[in-house]
Motif scaffolding. Sequence first.
Motif, short mmCIF file in Angstrom:
data_model
loop_
_atom_site.label_atom_id
_atom_site.label_comp_id
_atom_site.label_asym_id
_atom_site.label_seq_id
_atom_site.Cartn_x
_atom_site.Cartn_y
_atom_site.Cartn_z
N TYR A 1 -21.60 0.34 2.51
CA TYR A 1 -20.44 1.23 2.40
C TYR A 1 -19.97 1.83 3.73
CZ TYR A 1 -21.69 1.04 -2.53
OH TYR A 1 -21.98 0.60 -3.78
N GLY A 2 -20.68 1.59 4.81
CA GLY A 2 -20.29 2.28 6.04
C GLY A 2 -20.17 1.40 7.26
N THR A 3 -19.77 0.16 7.10
CA THR A 3 -19.74 -0.76 8.23
C THR A 3 -18.67 -0.43 9.25
OG1 THR A 3 -18.32 -2.23 6.91
CG2 THR A 3 -20.69 -2.67 6.88
N SER A 4 -17.68 0.39 8.89
CA SER A 4 -16.59 0.68 9.82
C SER A 4 -16.93 1.82 10.79
CB SER A 4 -15.32 1.05 9.05
OG SER A 4 -15.52 2.23 8.30
N LEU A 5 -18.04 2.49 10.58
CA LEU A 5 -18.41 3.62 11.43
C LEU A 5 -19.20 3.10 12.63
CD1 LEU A 5 -19.32 6.14 8.60
CD2 LEU A 5 -17.21 5.98 9.89
N SER A 6 -18.76 3.46 13.85
CA SER A 6 -19.20 2.75 15.05
C SER A 6 -20.45 3.32 15.72
CB SER A 6 -18.05 2.76 16.08
OG SER A 6 -17.66 4.09 16.39
N ILE A 7 -20.83 4.57 15.45
CA ILE A 7 -21.97 5.18 16.12
C ILE A 7 -23.21 5.04 15.24
CG2 ILE A 7 -22.93 7.32 17.07
CD1 ILE A 7 -20.06 8.25 17.57
N MET A 8 -24.27 4.50 15.82
CA MET A 8 -25.50 4.30 15.05
C MET A 8 -26.31 5.59 14.96
SD MET A 8 -28.80 1.83 15.79
CE MET A 8 -28.11 0.31 15.17
N ASP A 9 -26.69 5.98 13.74
CA ASP A 9 -27.60 7.11 13.53
C ASP A 9 -29.02 6.58 13.56
OD1 ASP A 9 -29.02 9.32 12.73
OD2 ASP A 9 -28.37 9.25 10.64
N ILE A 10 -29.71 6.79 14.66
CA ILE A 10 -31.07 6.25 14.80
C ILE A 10 -32.12 7.19 14.21
CG2 ILE A 10 -30.53 4.82 16.78
CD1 ILE A 10 -31.67 6.96 18.56
N GLY A 11 -31.71 8.40 13.82
CA GLY A 11 -32.63 9.32 13.16
C GLY A 11 -33.46 10.14 14.12
N CYS A 12 -33.82 11.34 13.68
CA CYS A 12 -34.60 12.25 14.53
C CYS A 12 -36.07 11.84 14.61
CB CYS A 12 -34.48 13.69 14.01
SG CYS A 12 -35.23 13.95 12.38
N GLY A 13 -36.47 10.84 13.81
CA GLY A 13 -37.86 10.40 13.84
C GLY A 13 -38.28 9.87 15.20
N VAL A 14 -37.31 9.44 16.01
CA VAL A 14 -37.64 8.95 17.36
C VAL A 14 -37.75 10.11 18.35
CG1 VAL A 14 -36.45 6.78 16.91
CG2 VAL A 14 -35.21 8.64 18.02
N LEU B 1 -23.26 10.95 2.72
CA LEU B 1 -22.64 9.64 2.86
C LEU B 1 -21.15 9.70 2.53
CD1 LEU B 1 -25.45 7.44 1.26
CD2 LEU B 1 -24.76 7.44 3.65
N ALA B 2 -20.82 10.40 1.43
CA ALA B 2 -19.42 10.54 1.03
C ALA B 2 -18.61 11.28 2.08
CB ALA B 2 -19.33 11.25 -0.32
N LEU B 3 -19.18 12.35 2.63
CA LEU B 3 -18.48 13.12 3.66
C LEU B 3 -18.20 12.27 4.90
CD1 LEU B 3 -20.38 16.55 3.46
CD2 LEU B 3 -17.99 16.13 2.84
N ALA B 4 -19.18 11.48 5.31
CA ALA B 4 -19.01 10.64 6.51
C ALA B 4 -17.89 9.62 6.31
CB ALA B 4 -20.31 9.94 6.85
N LEU B 5 -17.73 9.15 5.07
CA LEU B 5 -16.73 8.13 4.79
C LEU B 5 -15.32 8.70 4.68
CD1 LEU B 5 -18.74 6.01 2.20
CD2 LEU B 5 -18.13 5.34 4.53
N VAL B 6 -15.19 9.98 4.30
CA VAL B 6 -13.85 10.54 4.04
C VAL B 6 -13.35 11.47 5.14
CG1 VAL B 6 -14.21 10.34 1.55
CG2 VAL B 6 -14.70 12.53 2.69
N LEU B 7 -14.24 12.02 5.96
CA LEU B 7 -13.80 12.98 6.98
C LEU B 7 -13.14 12.25 8.14
CD1 LEU B 7 -16.84 15.45 7.12
CD2 LEU B 7 -14.56 15.93 6.22
N PRO B 8 -11.92 12.63 8.51
CA PRO B 8 -11.24 11.98 9.64
C PRO B 8 -11.92 12.33 10.96
CG PRO B 8 -9.99 13.90 8.89
CD PRO B 8 -11.10 13.69 7.89
N GLY B 9 -12.08 11.34 11.80
CA GLY B 9 -12.66 11.57 13.12
C GLY B 9 -14.17 11.43 13.19
N VAL B 10 -14.84 11.38 12.06
CA VAL B 10 -16.29 11.17 12.05
C VAL B 10 -16.57 9.69 12.26
CG1 VAL B 10 -18.37 11.20 10.62
CG2 VAL B 10 -16.82 13.17 10.62
N LYS B 11 -17.45 9.38 13.21
CA LYS B 11 -17.72 7.98 13.54
C LYS B 11 -19.19 7.62 13.33
CE LYS B 11 -14.01 7.73 16.97
NZ LYS B 11 -13.66 7.44 18.38
N ILE B 12 -19.95 8.52 12.71
CA ILE B 12 -21.37 8.25 12.48
C ILE B 12 -21.66 8.29 10.98
CG2 ILE B 12 -21.98 10.69 12.79
CD1 ILE B 12 -24.64 9.71 14.01
N LEU B 13 -22.38 7.31 10.50
CA LEU B 13 -22.80 7.29 9.10
C LEU B 13 -24.25 7.75 9.03
CD1 LEU B 13 -22.07 6.33 6.14
CD2 LEU B 13 -23.43 4.30 6.69
#
Length: 445
Positions: free
Chosen positions: A74-87, A320-332
């Motif tokens: 559902y989020g292939t169009s978002l360009s910034i990768m969320d690598i997670g705080c686990g790193v 997930l829904a917010l990331a897909l609908v909010l304008p200007g957000v580029k991270i899923l």
Amino acid sequence: MDVIMQAIEWFIGLGSTVFLPIIIFIIGLIFGVKPAKAFTSGITVGIGSIGLGLVIDLLSGSLGSAIQLMGENYGTSLSIMDIGCGVGGPLAFSTTLGILLIPVSLIVNFIFIALGLTKTLNVDIWNFWFPAFLGLVVQSVTGNFAYAVLGTVVAVMLQWLLADLFQERISSFFGYPGIAITHMMALSGAVFAIPVNWIFDHIPGLKDMNADAETLTKRFGIFGDTTIMGLIIGIVVGIFAGYDAAGFLTLGMSTAAVMKIMPKMVAMFMEGIMPIAEGAKEFASKHLGGRSVNVGMDAALTVGHSAVMSSALLMVPISLALALVLPGVKILPFGDLAFFAFVICLMIPFFKGNIVRSIIGCSLYMVTMLYLSTWLAPVVTDVFAIASYNVGTTGLVSFVTAGLWPVALFVLACRYLGVAGLVLIAAAIIAVMFYVNKVKAPKEA
């Protein structure tokens, strides 16, 4: 100096389930706890830590895999990768700055306690990674390692201040006397929750709505039970991830198991830490003029609460829904979804355990994190480059939980004021510390 750094690196390399019991044992002896009792406390804390780790691994492994598939679907169009705080931990402790912070923080912490500027003795060494990350952010913005060292010290001071400010409310809500939570990611959310809850208190209908976990259980029967909620959410996530019946039912059972087992692991952790907290109180009474000392611990102690776990699980589809609908957000939200409980856990006491308020408030908080993590992506990417940490991609990377106000504050202060910005933040922190612990506290005694 090199030998000391190597010794610290070796100690950290033992892993938190080994070095934390050792630290608890040493702190217990310092506070006058009998050696046998201090040793038992350390071992019990270690066992509890292992138990918490197993449960969190179950959650992040089973639910995390499903979430990754949801992201791909559902989020292939978002360009910034969320690598997670686990790193974050491996990143911070792979740098000189992260290793150096450990002895510096402990020494400065003892000095501030002796001066009466803080009541928090932070022994949660693993989560020193976030102040170290803030230091690396400073280095990215300023290009100066000395400023980065100053940034880490200012960051740990901010931790102690927030831990002091919120200790009473958090301890009362979760039932942890003598314990302060020093996890910066969690503390940041509490700052956001206070004004938002004040607004909720003035909204007709919402202000009178009683929706804590017990009320929901009474009103909705088994469907209000947090274990059943975990089962349902796990099944729904599995379906959206494209799992077959066996897959989504297994995921549902795993999520339900986390909801049931987590509180028991937290209880074991607390069984070990309480003698140390009591020893800290006695030590303070004898040697610090009666001032209280709270033992600073990981937010993992709070994530087993039913309202925290319910809210965290519900925030998965919402974010997930917010990331897909909010304008200007580029991270899923991707790598961080399994860690949302650590971000929102200290917001829940200020929403008084009310699930409805918690979901609305946490959703608003998520909006700010999505925008900030998008804006901060170039800085975060540069931080990984400074640390020579391979993230497996040549594009921009970030993580949703990097989008917190302390990170934005440090970036803005350094970008526009340089080192003077850090000095101003430090001065403000010390001033508030002085008021809270030296001016206000005696009047309340």
